[in-house]
Design an enzyme around this catalytic site. Structure first.
Site, PDB file in Angstrom:
ATOM      1  N   HIS A 121      -9.372   6.269  -1.275  1.00  0.00           N
ATOM      2  CA  HIS A 121      -8.316   5.293  -1.565  1.00  0.00           C
ATOM      3  C   HIS A 121      -6.917   5.880  -1.564  1.00  0.00           C
ATOM      4  O   HIS A 121      -5.945   5.158  -1.725  1.00  0.00           O
ATOM      5  CB  HIS A 121      -8.576   4.593  -2.906  1.00  0.00           C
TER       6      HIS A 121
HETATM    7  C1  UD1 Z   1      -3.692   3.707  -8.581  1.00  0.00           C
HETATM    8  C2  UD1 Z   1      -3.069   5.068  -8.898  1.00  0.00           C
HETATM    9  C3  UD1 Z   1      -4.009   6.185  -8.439  1.00  0.00           C
HETATM   10  C4  UD1 Z   1      -5.406   6.004  -9.010  1.00  0.00           C
HETATM   11  C5  UD1 Z   1      -5.916   4.618  -8.638  1.00  0.00           C
HETATM   12  C6  UD1 Z   1      -7.298   4.374  -9.230  1.00  0.00           C
HETATM   13  C7  UD1 Z   1      -0.604   5.121  -8.833  1.00  0.00           C
HETATM   14  C8  UD1 Z   1       0.536   5.648  -8.093  1.00  0.00           C
HETATM   15  N1  UD1 Z   1      -1.801   5.257  -8.231  1.00  0.00           N
HETATM   16  O1  UD1 Z   1      -3.729   3.580  -7.168  1.00  0.00           O
HETATM   17  O2  UD1 Z   1      -3.497   7.421  -8.868  1.00  0.00           O
HETATM   18  O3  UD1 Z   1      -6.272   6.992  -8.467  1.00  0.00           O
HETATM   19  O4  UD1 Z   1      -5.004   3.640  -9.147  1.00  0.00           O
HETATM   20  O5  UD1 Z   1      -7.803   3.167  -8.795  1.00  0.00           O
HETATM   21  O6  UD1 Z   1      -0.453   4.613  -9.926  1.00  0.00           O
HETATM   22  N2  UD1 Z   1      -5.715  -4.272  -6.824  1.00  0.00           N
HETATM   23  C9  UD1 Z   1      -6.703  -5.206  -7.082  1.00  0.00           C
HETATM   24  N3  UD1 Z   1      -7.126  -5.353  -8.363  1.00  0.00           N
HETATM   25  C10 UD1 Z   1      -6.600  -4.637  -9.391  1.00  0.00           C
HETATM   26  C11 UD1 Z   1      -5.598  -3.701  -9.111  1.00  0.00           C
HETATM   27  C12 UD1 Z   1      -5.165  -3.514  -7.829  1.00  0.00           C
HETATM   28  O7  UD1 Z   1      -7.194  -5.871  -6.203  1.00  0.00           O
HETATM   29  O8  UD1 Z   1      -7.044  -4.832 -10.536  1.00  0.00           O
HETATM   30  C13 UD1 Z   1      -5.266  -4.077  -5.441  1.00  0.00           C
HETATM   31  C14 UD1 Z   1      -3.922  -4.648  -5.156  1.00  0.00           C
HETATM   32  O9  UD1 Z   1      -4.002  -5.376  -3.963  1.00  0.00           O
HETATM   33  C15 UD1 Z   1      -3.045  -3.439  -4.932  1.00  0.00           C
HETATM   34  C16 UD1 Z   1      -4.006  -2.340  -4.543  1.00  0.00           C
HETATM   35  O10 UD1 Z   1      -5.234  -2.691  -5.168  1.00  0.00           O
HETATM   36  O11 UD1 Z   1      -2.073  -3.652  -3.967  1.00  0.00           O
HETATM   37  C17 UD1 Z   1      -3.581  -0.976  -5.006  1.00  0.00           C
HETATM   38  O12 UD1 Z   1      -3.344  -0.963  -6.411  1.00  0.00           O
HETATM   39  P1  UD1 Z   1      -2.194  -0.020  -7.077  1.00  0.00           P
HETATM   40  O13 UD1 Z   1      -2.208  -0.154  -8.555  1.00  0.00           O
HETATM   41  O14 UD1 Z   1      -0.922  -0.277  -6.387  1.00  0.00           O
HETATM   42  O15 UD1 Z   1      -2.571   1.463  -6.700  1.00  0.00           O
HETATM   43  P2  UD1 Z   1      -3.954   2.177  -6.439  1.00  0.00           P
HETATM   44  O16 UD1 Z   1      -4.049   2.425  -4.996  1.00  0.00           O
HETATM   45  O17 UD1 Z   1      -5.072   1.444  -7.118  1.00  0.00           O
END
Ligand code: UD1
Length: 368
Positions: free
Chosen positions: A206
């Protein structure tokens, strides 16, 4: 002593659960408030973790949700400031390296609240990772740096942080892991997926560097297809990765089985019975090392070198030959199940008792 604990994203819940419970056990001395920024918000990325890990519902949910890194940090800061100002804790405790960690630490520093950072001092040396920037800045802002390993102490000293601010407490993520081993034996995930212990590999990817660029992602998935030629590969899909695969439209090798992100006990059951784990996650490098499951880290750097020196992790990057040679080397070794109880700690202070040391340290450094 009043403590405000912050969680935001999936890995935070795993680190915070034992810590909040330890504070609740010492409720005669400690009053605590749990704030969830809402960076991760849905059932699979957040909800199930609260329940399974016994983390109480947060008293305050800022409901931030998804967005660019800049948007997330800015929105968290705006929403968190009034909460912090009205609660006025003796300690603000932030964990790990996600956007919520940095955003709340920045507010803490502006408001003048003492900050403790759990999992301080980890460095990959790669500033293109958002997590590396979050780690560097949070550590500079924190008053108390609670580290998991000796390399982290050295990194902090090198950056000019005084030794009186650094306390090595071990790895609190391993507290959750050891606590959940028994619960995981009730999981039927392997039966549902028809997997034999030691007969499959688990893959998680990821990191933006691996999944955000379509051609790099396609190349990586082709390489994973070659691993799947050797043994079945199960890939729980992080939402970021799911989105990127859908956008890219690449066909997956039939030996790669994609599934939804799993609740903690199911995922533990899955990877602890695997022949091999391939990942770009930080936490999984640590967890596999704690149980001795071979882990190939699909990145060029790691902020967790102790997992290579003392654990079962190998840093293999994404070069085809290097990865496949490493896979073949693991498959040539005899398989040993990680599901032994009780587990023997392989890395000093990764013993399931870090939460107690963290709370002791907060009390010892508490200034009335
Ligand atoms: C974040 C952390 C990363 C960690 C990861 C664990 C930062 C910079 N990165 O990355 O260090 O390893 O979490 O998962 O903080 N989304 C959902 N449901 C949710 C949350 C997010 O569908 O409950 C989707 C959204 O479309 C979003 C994408 O996941 O755009 C990414 O989520 P985001 O919180 O931006 O960062 P991660 O890639 O999850």
């Amino acid at each position: 002593m009043k403590v405000l604990n912050v969680v935001g994203a999936r890995p935070n819940f795993v680190k915070m659960a034992p810590l909040v419970r330890e504070m609740d056990r010492r409720s005669g001395q400690i009053e605590s408030l749990l704030v969830h920024t809402g960076q991760h918000y849905d059932e699979r990325m957040a909800g199930s973790f609260f329940r399974d890990l016994g983390l109480r519902r947060p008293e305050i949910d800022l409901g931030i949700g998804s967005g660019s890194h800049t948007e997330q940090v800015a929105r968290i800061m705006l929403a968190f400031e009034p909460v912090l100002k009205s609660y006025r804790p003796d300690w603000l405790v932030v964990v790990g390296d996600v956007n919520s960690t940095l955003a709340c630490a920045l507010v803490g520093a502006r408001v003048g609240v003492r900050i403790a950072h759990v999992e301080a001092g980890l460095r990959s040396g790669d500033r293109s990772m958002p997590e590396e920037i979050n780690r560097l800045l949070t550590d500079q802002l924190a008053d108390l740096l609670l580290t998991p390993s000796a390399d982290a102490d050295q990194n902090l000293r090198r950056e000019g942080i005084g030794p009186e601010r650094i306390v090595r407490v071990g790895n609190v993520m391993i507290d959750s892991l050891f606590e959940q081993l028994a619960a995981a034996t009730h999981s039927r995930i392997r039966e549902e997926l028809k997997l034999e212990p030691g007969g499959y590999a688990v893959l998680t990817i990821h990191r933006p560097v691996n999944v955000d660029d379509p051609s790099r992602l396609a190349q990586l998935l082709r390489l994973c297809g070659e691993i799947a030629d050797r043994l079945p590969l199960v890939l729980p899909l992080h939402p970021r990765t799911r989105e990127r695969i859908a956008q890219g439209g690449a066909a997956l090798h039939p030996g790669i089985r994609t599934i939804e992100p799993l609740p903690y006990p199911d995922f533990l059951r899955l990877w602890s019975g695997a022949r091999l784990v391939c990942t770009d996650s930080g936490g999984l490098q640590e967890e596999t090392s704690a149980l001795g499951i071979p882990c190939l880290t699909l990145r060029e750097t790691t902020e967790r070198p102790v997992t290579i020196e003392r654990g079962s992790n190998r840093l293999v990057g994404t070069d085809r030959r290097r990865v496949l040679d490493a896979v073949d080397a693991v498959l040539a070794e005899p398989w040993r199940s990680g599901e032994v109880s009780p587990p023997t700690p392989t890395i000093p202070l990764w013993d399931g008792r870090a939460a107690g040391r963290i709370v002791d340290s907060l009390l010892a450094h508490y200034i009335v």
